[in-house]
Every structure is written in C-alpha cells, then in structure tokens.
Design a protein around this motif. Structure first.
Motif, PDB file in Angstrom:
ATOM      1  N   LEU A   1       0.830  -1.204   0.000  1.00  0.00           N
ATOM      2  CA  LEU A   1       0.000   0.000   0.000  1.00  0.00           C
ATOM      3  C   LEU A   1       0.868   1.259   0.000  1.00  0.00           C
ATOM      4  O   LEU A   1       0.515   2.254  -0.641  1.00  0.00           O
ATOM      5  N   SER A   2       1.986   1.204   0.693  1.00  0.00           N
ATOM      6  CA  SER A   2       2.908   2.347   0.667  1.00  0.00           C
ATOM      7  C   SER A   2       3.361   2.633  -0.760  1.00  0.00           C
ATOM      8  O   SER A   2       3.383   3.794  -1.205  1.00  0.00           O
ATOM      9  N   ALA A   3       3.728   1.563  -1.490  1.00  0.00           N
ATOM     10  CA  ALA A   3       4.184   1.732  -2.877  1.00  0.00           C
ATOM     11  C   ALA A   3       3.057   2.252  -3.763  1.00  0.00           C
ATOM     12  O   ALA A   3       3.258   3.152  -4.588  1.00  0.00           O
ATOM     13  N   ALA A   4       1.853   1.696  -3.600  1.00  0.00           N
ATOM     14  CA  ALA A   4       0.719   2.089  -4.439  1.00  0.00           C
ATOM     15  C   ALA A   4       0.315   3.538  -4.202  1.00  0.00           C
ATOM     16  O   ALA A   4      -0.102   4.239  -5.136  1.00  0.00           O
ATOM     17  N   LEU A   5       0.446   4.007  -2.950  1.00  0.00           N
ATOM     18  CA  LEU A   5      -0.030   5.347  -2.588  1.00  0.00           C
ATOM     19  C   LEU A   5       1.083   6.387  -2.535  1.00  0.00           C
ATOM     20  O   LEU A   5       0.830   7.555  -2.253  1.00  0.00           O
TER      21      LEU A   5
END
Length: 284
Positions: A37-41
């Motif tokens: 989620l860190s990478a996606a956001l």
C-alpha cells in the motif's frame, strides 16, 4: 435516491488486504500489505499510519488492487517493488535475477574478515551484482570483476554497479571463460545449488518466479562446485582464497572438494539460522 459508493479508507484497505493475502498463503501478510500500500499510494510506512482514516479515490484503489493482485498470485514482493536490501545497500531486482537473501551476506562478511587486503576479486555468477557491489563498497582499494551467463542479469547488475558508483567490471560468459590468464586474491560465488528434484517442492515465489538457471544445481545440487573448486586453483594468486555459498547439508561434500583440490585453512561459516552456509579455503 442513489446510494453513495462505499468508502474505503487506508485502514479498511489495509485490514482487508492483510486477511486476503493471508488466505493466499503469504507469510507476514500484515507487513507485506504495508509495503504494497505504501508503494501504491506513494507513502512511506509512517505516512500510511498518519493517513489511516483518509478515504481513497478510485485511482488510488486501482493502484492498490494492481499490486495486491500480483502478490496474491505469489509473485515475490521484491519483484513487485523492484528493490531488495543487501548488506545495507539497496539493489534493483527483476525476475532476471535471484532475489538477494540475507543468508548470502555471510559470504561477504567472511570475505571481509579473512581477506581484508584483497585487491583483485572475482564474483562468479554475479546475478543482481549484490555480492560484487558489496565487496567493492567495503574494500575501496580493490578491483572487482563479475561474470554471468545471462545478458538480462548482466544488464541489471550494471545498473546496480552504476547506482552505487563502485569499480566493478562485468563480463558475460560462463565461469572462468573470460579470465583465461587472470589470477585473483579472492574468488567468491553463490552458484545454483538446489537439487533438480527439489525444485518442485520450493515455495511458489521461488519455483514459479525466480530464474531456474540460478537455482538448479543438478541431481545432487553440487554440479557447479565440481567445476569451480578445482578450476579456481588455476585462477588464484598464491595465498588466494575461494569462498562459496551452499545449501543445507552440502558443507561436508563441498569441504571435501576443497581439501582434494589442495586448499588449506578450510572453514565453514553458519548463517543466522545456524545452517552451514559458506565453505572457504586458501591456496598455499
């Protein structure tokens, strides 16, 4: 009246994804969810928690779904994120190369401890370049060479060499082929060592995604050691060292190859799990 679309906050997406990945057999599902989620956001993990109650728009949800869907198919997290840390350094990784393991750091640690004065070093089967780059970074007075059969792996290793700005020269070829008349103070290698029959028993992340050529060590996993160990004696300076990584239960057989080839000061070194992970020796 039209119904409002469901609101998906960061917290809700994180909780749902954690359960979904756990159902798919992913270990450390919570931690991996945070990374995905860190990478996606476009956030770090602290930013994720600061924004726990932030509703996500459709574009952000689609980005999360894309990465989570890949991990649910057991594609390795490192290939999805495109990086892996090794010896405190960040390396680009793709399915062209084996993902660097922390177990492999043992070979770097032993080399630095036993041969701190090495000025000429060869890494056989360079892969992502993690060992060669780590050696060059820690021994700034050394010149490091690497050899690798896969052109895709060589291209990626070159990226990692340039990323860290170290003196590593890479050659495409097999084992000692590009170094007919060259000798080194230290030769290191993490060759393929999984017995062929064991490949199908590996985790899906390894079996289905990592390059087979970097894993398959032949019937007993020892094919490459039978070539590298005796041949290394022709490519080491007097007093030079050879160190190799190996698999579970292979230390005794590989140690025997070292002794038969005339190496002295032979040793084994354990990884953090207590498994004999490295065998090394020195030419008199």
């Amino acid at each position: 009246m039209t119904e409002k679309p469901e609101t998906w906050t960061v917290r809700r997406v994180l909780d749902w994804t954690k359960g979904y990945l756990a159902e798919k057999g992913v270990e450390n599902a919570r931690l991996e969810t945070e990374w995905l989620l860190s990478a996606a956001l476009g956030l770090d993990r602290v930013g994720l928690y600061v924004n726990f109650d932030k509703p996500l728009n459709q574009e952000e949800l689609a980005a999360c779904r894309g990465l989570v869907g890949r991990r649910a198919k057991r594609e390795p997290l490192q290939y999805i994120l495109g990086t892996q840390e090794f010896c405190g350094l960040d390396f680009a990784v793709t399915p062209a190369v084996l993902i660097p393991r922390h177990d492999t750091e043992v070979i770097v640690e032993e080399a630095l401890r036993r041969v701190p004065g090495a000025t000429t070093i060869l890494d056989i089967g360079v892969g992502s370049g993690c060992i060669a780059v780590a050696m060059a970074k820690n021994l700034p007075n050394s010149q490091v060479w690497g050899v690798e059969q896969s052109p895709e792996a060589i291209a990626l290793a070159q990226q990692n060499v340039e990323r860290h700005g170290v003196p590593v020269t890479l050659f495409e070829g097999s084992l000692f082929e590009p170094f007919a008349d060259q000798r080194f103070d230290l030769i290191v290698s993490n060759p393929p060592y999984i017995p062929t029959a064991d490949l199908e028993t590996l985790q899906p992340e390894v079996r289905e995604y990592e390059p087979r050529a970097a894993l398959d060590g032949g019937a007993d996993g020892l094919d490459f050691y039978r070539i590298i160990v005796p041949a290394a004696t022709e490519h080491l300076n007097p007093g030079g060292w050879l160190m190799v990584e190996l698999g579970i239960g292979q230390a005794e057989a590989v140690l025997g190859m070292f002794e038969k080839a005339g190496f002295g000061d032979c040793f084994t070194a354990k990884d953090p799990n207590g498994i004999d992970r490295v065998v090394g020796g020195r030419i008199p």
